[in-house]
Design a protein around this motif. Structure first.
Motif, PDB file in Angstrom:
ATOM      1  N   ALA A  62       0.834  -1.197   0.000  1.00  0.00           N
ATOM      2  CA  ALA A  62       0.000   0.000   0.000  1.00  0.00           C
ATOM      3  C   ALA A  62       0.869   1.247   0.000  1.00  0.00           C
ATOM      4  O   ALA A  62       0.549   2.250  -0.635  1.00  0.00           O
ATOM      5  N   SER A  63       1.978   1.183   0.706  1.00  0.00           N
ATOM      6  CA  SER A  63       2.900   2.309   0.686  1.00  0.00           C
ATOM      7  C   SER A  63       4.263   1.835   1.155  1.00  0.00           C
ATOM      8  O   SER A  63       4.412   0.728   1.663  1.00  0.00           O
ATOM      9  N   GLY A  64       5.250   2.678   0.979  1.00  0.00           N
ATOM     10  CA  GLY A  64       6.561   2.373   1.525  1.00  0.00           C
ATOM     11  C   GLY A  64       7.600   2.142   0.455  1.00  0.00           C
ATOM     12  O   GLY A  64       7.287   1.967  -0.719  1.00  0.00           O
ATOM     13  N   GLU A  65       8.875   2.202   0.874  1.00  0.00           N
ATOM     14  CA  GLU A  65       9.946   1.901  -0.059  1.00  0.00           C
ATOM     15  C   GLU A  65      11.080   1.158   0.622  1.00  0.00           C
ATOM     16  O   GLU A  65      11.233   1.198   1.844  1.00  0.00           O
ATOM     17  N   THR A  66      11.851   0.481  -0.183  1.00  0.00           N
ATOM     18  CA  THR A  66      12.945  -0.332   0.321  1.00  0.00           C
ATOM     19  C   THR A  66      14.238   0.116  -0.344  1.00  0.00           C
ATOM     20  O   THR A  66      14.272   0.271  -1.560  1.00  0.00           O
ATOM     21  N   GLU A  67      15.254   0.328   0.468  1.00  0.00           N
ATOM     22  CA  GLU A  67      16.559   0.627  -0.115  1.00  0.00           C
ATOM     23  C   GLU A  67      17.550  -0.444   0.280  1.00  0.00           C
ATOM     24  O   GLU A  67      17.623  -0.847   1.436  1.00  0.00           O
ATOM     25  N   ILE A  68      18.305  -0.917  -0.702  1.00  0.00           N
ATOM     26  CA  ILE A  68      19.357  -1.884  -0.445  1.00  0.00           C
ATOM     27  C   ILE A  68      20.675  -1.165  -0.675  1.00  0.00           C
ATOM     28  O   ILE A  68      20.914  -0.673  -1.774  1.00  0.00           O
ATOM     29  N   TYR A  69      21.493  -1.126   0.301  1.00  0.00           N
ATOM     30  CA  TYR A  69      22.767  -0.409   0.214  1.00  0.00           C
ATOM     31  C   TYR A  69      22.591   0.971  -0.428  1.00  0.00           C
ATOM     32  O   TYR A  69      23.313   1.350  -1.360  1.00  0.00           O
ATOM     33  N   GLY A  70      21.598   1.689   0.040  1.00  0.00           N
ATOM     34  CA  GLY A  70      21.445   3.073  -0.371  1.00  0.00           C
ATOM     35  C   GLY A  70      20.764   3.317  -1.708  1.00  0.00           C
ATOM     36  O   GLY A  70      20.606   4.455  -2.112  1.00  0.00           O
ATOM     37  N   LYS A  71      20.359   2.238  -2.399  1.00  0.00           N
ATOM     38  CA  LYS A  71      19.678   2.445  -3.684  1.00  0.00           C
ATOM     39  C   LYS A  71      18.350   1.715  -3.667  1.00  0.00           C
ATOM     40  O   LYS A  71      18.186   0.750  -2.926  1.00  0.00           O
ATOM     41  N   PRO A  72      17.419   2.140  -4.507  1.00  0.00           N
ATOM     42  CA  PRO A  72      16.119   1.472  -4.523  1.00  0.00           C
ATOM     43  C   PRO A  72      16.256  -0.019  -4.801  1.00  0.00           C
ATOM     44  O   PRO A  72      17.177  -0.441  -5.512  1.00  0.00           O
ATOM     45  N   TYR A  73      15.336  -0.783  -4.266  1.00  0.00           N
ATOM     46  CA  TYR A  73      15.417  -2.235  -4.355  1.00  0.00           C
ATOM     47  C   TYR A  73      15.591  -2.717  -5.785  1.00  0.00           C
ATOM     48  O   TYR A  73      16.379  -3.601  -6.070  1.00  0.00           O
ATOM     49  N   LYS A  74      14.836  -2.126  -6.718  1.00  0.00           N
ATOM     50  CA  LYS A  74      14.817  -2.641  -8.088  1.00  0.00           C
ATOM     51  C   LYS A  74      16.190  -2.612  -8.746  1.00  0.00           C
ATOM     52  O   LYS A  74      16.499  -3.445  -9.582  1.00  0.00           O
ATOM     53  N   GLN A  75      17.017  -1.626  -8.357  1.00  0.00           N
ATOM     54  CA  GLN A  75      18.350  -1.557  -8.956  1.00  0.00           C
ATOM     55  C   GLN A  75      19.323  -2.536  -8.313  1.00  0.00           C
ATOM     56  O   GLN A  75      20.392  -2.799  -8.845  1.00  0.00           O
ATOM     57  N   GLN A  76      18.952  -3.020  -7.129  1.00  0.00           N
ATOM     58  CA  GLN A  76      19.913  -3.807  -6.362  1.00  0.00           C
ATOM     59  C   GLN A  76      19.516  -5.272  -6.242  1.00  0.00           C
ATOM     60  O   GLN A  76      20.011  -5.980  -5.382  1.00  0.00           O
ATOM     61  N   ARG A  77      18.574  -5.698  -7.084  1.00  0.00           N
ATOM     62  CA  ARG A  77      18.025  -7.048  -6.979  1.00  0.00           C
ATOM     63  C   ARG A  77      19.083  -8.124  -6.880  1.00  0.00           C
ATOM     64  O   ARG A  77      18.927  -9.104  -6.165  1.00  0.00           O
ATOM     65  N   LYS A  78      20.162  -7.963  -7.618  1.00  0.00           N
ATOM     66  CA  LYS A  78      21.176  -9.017  -7.669  1.00  0.00           C
ATOM     67  C   LYS A  78      21.884  -9.197  -6.337  1.00  0.00           C
ATOM     68  O   LYS A  78      22.568 -10.180  -6.114  1.00  0.00           O
ATOM     69  N   LEU A  79      21.721  -8.215  -5.447  1.00  0.00           N
ATOM     70  CA  LEU A  79      22.378  -8.328  -4.139  1.00  0.00           C
ATOM     71  C   LEU A  79      21.531  -9.081  -3.137  1.00  0.00           C
ATOM     72  O   LEU A  79      21.917  -9.263  -1.995  1.00  0.00           O
ATOM     73  N   VAL A  80      20.328  -9.486  -3.562  1.00  0.00           N
ATOM     74  CA  VAL A  80      19.390 -10.083  -2.612  1.00  0.00           C
ATOM     75  C   VAL A  80      19.172 -11.563  -2.922  1.00  0.00           C
ATOM     76  O   VAL A  80      18.941 -11.941  -4.071  1.00  0.00           O
ATOM     77  N   GLY A  81      19.277 -12.391  -1.870  1.00  0.00           N
ATOM     78  CA  GLY A  81      18.983 -13.817  -2.012  1.00  0.00           C
ATOM     79  C   GLY A  81      17.748 -14.163  -1.199  1.00  0.00           C
ATOM     80  O   GLY A  81      17.462 -13.517  -0.195  1.00  0.00           O
ATOM     81  N   TYR A  82      17.028 -15.191  -1.632  1.00  0.00           N
ATOM     82  CA  TYR A  82      15.750 -15.467  -0.996  1.00  0.00           C
ATOM     83  C   TYR A  82      15.551 -16.974  -0.815  1.00  0.00           C
ATOM     84  O   TYR A  82      15.779 -17.759  -1.734  1.00  0.00           O
ATOM     85  N   VAL A  83      15.158 -17.363   0.386  1.00  0.00           N
ATOM     86  CA  VAL A  83      14.774 -18.750   0.649  1.00  0.00           C
ATOM     87  C   VAL A  83      13.293 -18.765   1.027  1.00  0.00           C
ATOM     88  O   VAL A  83      12.946 -18.410   2.146  1.00  0.00           O
ATOM     89  N   PRO A  84      12.418 -19.134   0.104  1.00  0.00           N
ATOM     90  CA  PRO A  84      10.987 -19.145   0.450  1.00  0.00           C
ATOM     91  C   PRO A  84      10.646 -20.315   1.379  1.00  0.00           C
ATOM     92  O   PRO A  84      11.494 -21.174   1.623  1.00  0.00           O
ATOM     93  N   GLN A  85       9.427 -20.320   1.861  1.00  0.00           N
ATOM     94  CA  GLN A  85       9.000 -21.461   2.674  1.00  0.00           C
ATOM     95  C   GLN A  85       8.988 -22.713   1.811  1.00  0.00           C
ATOM     96  O   GLN A  85       8.645 -22.670   0.655  1.00  0.00           O
ATOM     97  N   ARG A  86       9.355 -23.800   2.452  1.00  0.00           N
ATOM     98  CA  ARG A  86       9.475 -25.049   1.708  1.00  0.00           C
ATOM     99  C   ARG A  86       8.146 -25.473   1.093  1.00  0.00           C
ATOM    100  O   ARG A  86       8.091 -26.047   0.012  1.00  0.00           O
ATOM    101  N   GLU A  87       7.064 -25.175   1.783  1.00  0.00           N
ATOM    102  CA  GLU A  87       5.744 -25.623   1.308  1.00  0.00           C
ATOM    103  C   GLU A  87       5.282 -24.836   0.085  1.00  0.00           C
ATOM    104  O   GLU A  87       4.254 -25.162  -0.493  1.00  0.00           O
ATOM    105  N   SER A  88       6.023 -23.794  -0.287  1.00  0.00           N
ATOM    106  CA  SER A  88       5.515 -22.941  -1.365  1.00  0.00           C
ATOM    107  C   SER A  88       5.645 -23.579  -2.742  1.00  0.00           C
ATOM    108  O   SER A  88       5.132 -23.045  -3.710  1.00  0.00           O
ATOM    109  N   VAL A  89       6.343 -24.693  -2.857  1.00  0.00           N
ATOM    110  CA  VAL A  89       6.460 -25.306  -4.183  1.00  0.00           C
ATOM    111  C   VAL A  89       5.999 -26.757  -4.163  1.00  0.00           C
ATOM    112  O   VAL A  89       5.877 -27.375  -3.110  1.00  0.00           O
ATOM    113  N   ASP A  90       5.761 -27.276  -5.375  1.00  0.00           N
ATOM    114  CA  ASP A  90       5.358 -28.668  -5.545  1.00  0.00           C
ATOM    115  C   ASP A  90       6.624 -29.502  -5.696  1.00  0.00           C
ATOM    116  O   ASP A  90       7.329 -29.401  -6.697  1.00  0.00           O
ATOM    117  N   TRP A  91       6.924 -30.334  -4.706  1.00  0.00           N
ATOM    118  CA  TRP A  91       8.186 -31.078  -4.725  1.00  0.00           C
ATOM    119  C   TRP A  91       8.130 -32.276  -5.649  1.00  0.00           C
ATOM    120  O   TRP A  91       9.126 -32.970  -5.824  1.00  0.00           O
TER     121      TRP A  91
END
Lengths: 263, 450
Positions: A62-91
């Motif tokens: 609804a609102s808000g912004e995220t900065e990664i190392y001082g820049k907007p998230y979209k420019q810094q995507r490659k710096l971010v890693g993600y481990v989703p919940q295990r149940e989120s996929v079909d194994w």
């Protein structure tokens, strides 16, 4: 690298998320320091997973912004890693452990390009870091829950990120996996990487995390664990459901039991 | 012979080429639709295409497949929009909104089709072929269009293989990597729509969805790797396309759709039954083997434990062995099953019948059998111990799905566990058959007292 280390790895400003009409998270402000293991804790439905998804732009906000190392998230995507919940996929998906880990390379490859030999070698290395090198060619449905979780971790490692988000990596895993994960987290910390972990088990918070964010629809407290993870803050986060005895934490039914035991 | 003649005909060759490409492209795309959980979407799109096609014909009076593509595409997009809009803005779930949209669009399509049939030029329109398909009615330009579109679809899938894999396995993660998952999902939908539309004339509205799903499901039975599955699925798609077309051209008035679908189904049924890992027969065989093995092991264990009790309570008495009834009691199985297992074990030379009373046969181990039983029982008890003291051993990397525990342990841990077994008085002691030779395979007199 020199530039990035001056800025905070993650700054979240005024983040609000609403499903339908009800706000799930309300104006979250957070700035986390570099090179720390950070636990995000709070009761069920407090918006912990929502928080890490919203920060990464995986769900509408609804609102808000995220900065990664001082820049907007979209420019810094490659710096971010993600481990989703295990149940989120079909194994039962037709793929093996190595191919799942290779997905971590996809972001760096960009459009159309296929992973090559170097990527395969790197993915295999990531698998062996989580102790799963022997299972590289195993179909993923043939892995135990803990092993599946480790494959997800290896995939995040393959992203070569600076900042990691992990959604309940300890949920439903065996003790060996839990230790493997913790060891890995500490290695990441030594490499000055920052890891945010959604965590359920209050008993291990002090042992595992340098920093704690207490969340219940808003940020109750955030800071070094010894400052933030206090009985008062826990009371504020969990309300009457939590009972604090010295350094032990007990979950109890309601405020009524608390009064009863006080008498 | 007839088929050979038909193959000589250049027109048939073209139609066949078209059907092969059609089969490949829908087979390949179908994999992603199937894995993304969109199996029914193809069906909805196909049914929704009918009113689009009819409207285009009514408006332009032309039967060009290019125009039909546009009409069917617009109708399909509208249907897709309806499906998502209904499930998003109301409390109706997606399967219901799918069924609703599918039948409404198809209903409108049938009304329009009937109208066309009864109008002046309708009889020659050949639009009724769109219901069940008639590959023979394809003309050269149709085939060219089909081949072009199919080739484009195949190329796009090859290029976006990695992205579509992400989309069907873990879209959340893909979004985190920065790939626009919504856009990719839309593109996949659009591609499905295109493959449905080029299949309409050959296979027909009613059954074209089967071209998407049947080859994919069939391929899933033969591999656990997506890249292979996609290739196999394309292969099965092409094969059923060819078979269906050939059969239908042989027979007057035999629509192509059903024959293609029937041949695809034949491949599917074959795979369902005979696939070596996932097939029904293989699973059944595995299950039966497993059951037999467990039964044998349980009977061996029961016999072993009976012997153990015997040596503990009366170490030196003369002793003839145990009847199936006793063993059945011990392990809680039916006596007939136990008897059957004992005869099996006898064939393996693990047990023998030392004596036969009038009522029943008495059984005991052969020396090899005892060795085997000791191994079994030791393994069983080590597992019990492991599970009992999981807190103590949780630091070990144990794969609980493996059958044997001992090979997974270091020497130190193993000796610790053995000591622990000893403390619980659970050590299986009957390993060396010399110490219990009086219990085993005794002489013809039926036992020897020590």
């Amino acid at each position: 690298m020199t530039m990035t280390s001056q800025k905070a790895p993650l700054v979240v400003k005024d983040l609000t998320v609403a499903y339908q009409k009800k706000p799930v998270l309300r104006s979250v402000h957070i700035e986390v320091p570099e090179g720390k293991l950070i636990g995000i804790i709070g009761p069920n439905g407090a918006g912990k997973s929502t928080f890490i998804k919203a920060v990464q732009g995986l769900i509408p906000i609804a609102s808000g912004e995220t900065e990664i190392y001082g820049k907007p998230y979209k420019q810094q995507r490659k710096l971010v890693g993600y481990v989703p919940q295990r149940e989120s996929v079909d194994w039962d998906f037709p793929t093996d452990a190595l191919d799942v880990v290779l997905m971590g390379r996809y972001g760096r490859l960009g459009w159309f390009r296929r992973p090559g030999k170097a990527d395969r070698d790197f993915a295999l290395e990531c698998l062996s870091k989580v102790g799963m090198a022997d299972y590289a060619n195993r179909q993923i449905s043939q892995l135990s829950g803990g092993q599946q979780q480790r494959v997800f971790l290896a995939r995040a490692l393959a992203q070569e990120a600076q900042l990691y988000f992990m959604d309940e990596p300890f949920a439903g895993v065996d003790a060996a996996t839990e230790r493997a994960i913790i060891q890995l987290l500490n290695e990441l910390k030594q490499q000055k990487k920052t890891v945010l972990v959604v965590h359920h088990d209050l008993q291990t918070v002090e042992e595992y995390f340098d920093w704690t964010i207490l969340l219940n629809r808003r940020v109750i407290a955030a800071g070094p664990t010894h400052e933030a993870f206090t009985p008062e803050n826990l009371q504020k986060t969990y309300g009457g459901r939590l009972h604090v005895l010295g350094n032990q934490v007990l979950l109890t039914g309601s405020a009524a039991t608390e009064e009863a035991s006080a008498q | 012979m007839n088929i050979w003649l038909a193959l000589q005909d250049p027109n048939t060759q073209w139609v066949l080429m078209g059907c092969v490409l059609l089969g490949i492209s829908s087979g390949v795309l179908g994999c992603f639709a199937f894995l993304r959980g969109r199996s029914l979407v193809g069906d909805a799109l196909a049914h929704a295409a009918l009113p689009g096609v009819c409207l285009v014909y009514l408006l332009t009076g032309s039967k060009s497949i290019g125009l039909f593509l546009i009409g069917a595409g617009v109708a399909g997009l509208l249907a897709t929009y309806c499906i998502t809009a209904i499930s998003r803005h109301t409390r109706i779930k997606e399967d219901t909104s799918l069924a609703l949209t599918l039948s409404v669009f198809f209903g409108v399509g049938i009304v329009l089709l009937t109208h066309i049939q009864h109008s002046a030029s309708g009889n020659q329109s050949g639009l009724d072929k769109f219901l069940f398909g008639q590959a023979a009615s394809l003309v050269f330009t149709d085939v060219i269009t089909i081949m072009l579109v199919a080739a484009v679809l195949i190329v796009i899938t090859a290029l976006l293989f990695k992205e579509f894999t992400l989309l069907s396995f873990d879209p959340g993660f893909g979004r985190g990597l920065g790939f626009p998952m919504g856009l990719l999902d839309g593109l996949l939908m659009l591609m499905l729509l295109m493959s449905v539309v080029i299949g309409l004339q050959a296979v027909g509205v009613v059954l074209v969805a089967a071209m998407l799903i049947a080859p994919a499901v069939t391929a899933r039975y033969w591999t656990d790797k997506l890249s292979k599955m996609v290739l196999l699925s394309g292969f099965f798609g092409a094969l059923s396309g060819v078979l269906g077309t050939l059969i239908s051209t042989q027979q007057e008035n035999l629509p192509t759709g059903p024959t293609i679908v029937l041949s695809a189904t034949a491949f599917f049924l074959f795979s369902l039954l005979f696939s070596p890992r996932r097939g029904v027969l293989a699973r059944m065989a595995r299950f039966l083997r497993m059951r037999k093995k467990v039964l044998r092991e349980d009977v061996m264990q029961a016999l072993y434990e009976r012997l153990e009790e015997q040596t503990k309570s009366r170490p030196t008495s003369v002793y003839h062995g145990f009847g199936a009834e006793q063993l059945a009691q011990k392990c809680g199985k039916r006596a007939t099953a136990v008897r059957k297992a004992l005869y099996d074990l006898q064939k393996l030379a693990f047990v023998s019948e030392p004596s036969r009373t009038e009522v029943e046969t008495l059984w005991t181990f052969t020396p090899e059998g005892l060795k085997e039983a000791h191994r079994l029982v030791l393994n069983q008890r080590l597992w019990d111990l492991y599970h009992m003291n999981q807190n103590q051993y949780h630091s070990l990397e144990i794969d609980v799905n493996q059958e044997e525990l001992a090979p997974q342990l270091s020497d130190a841990t193993l000796s610790l566990m053995l000591a622990q077994l000893n403390a619980y008085d659970l050590t299986p002691r009957l390993s060396d058959h010399h110490s219990v030779s009086h219990l085993l395979h005794p002489s013809k007199q039926g036992g020897l007292s020590l």
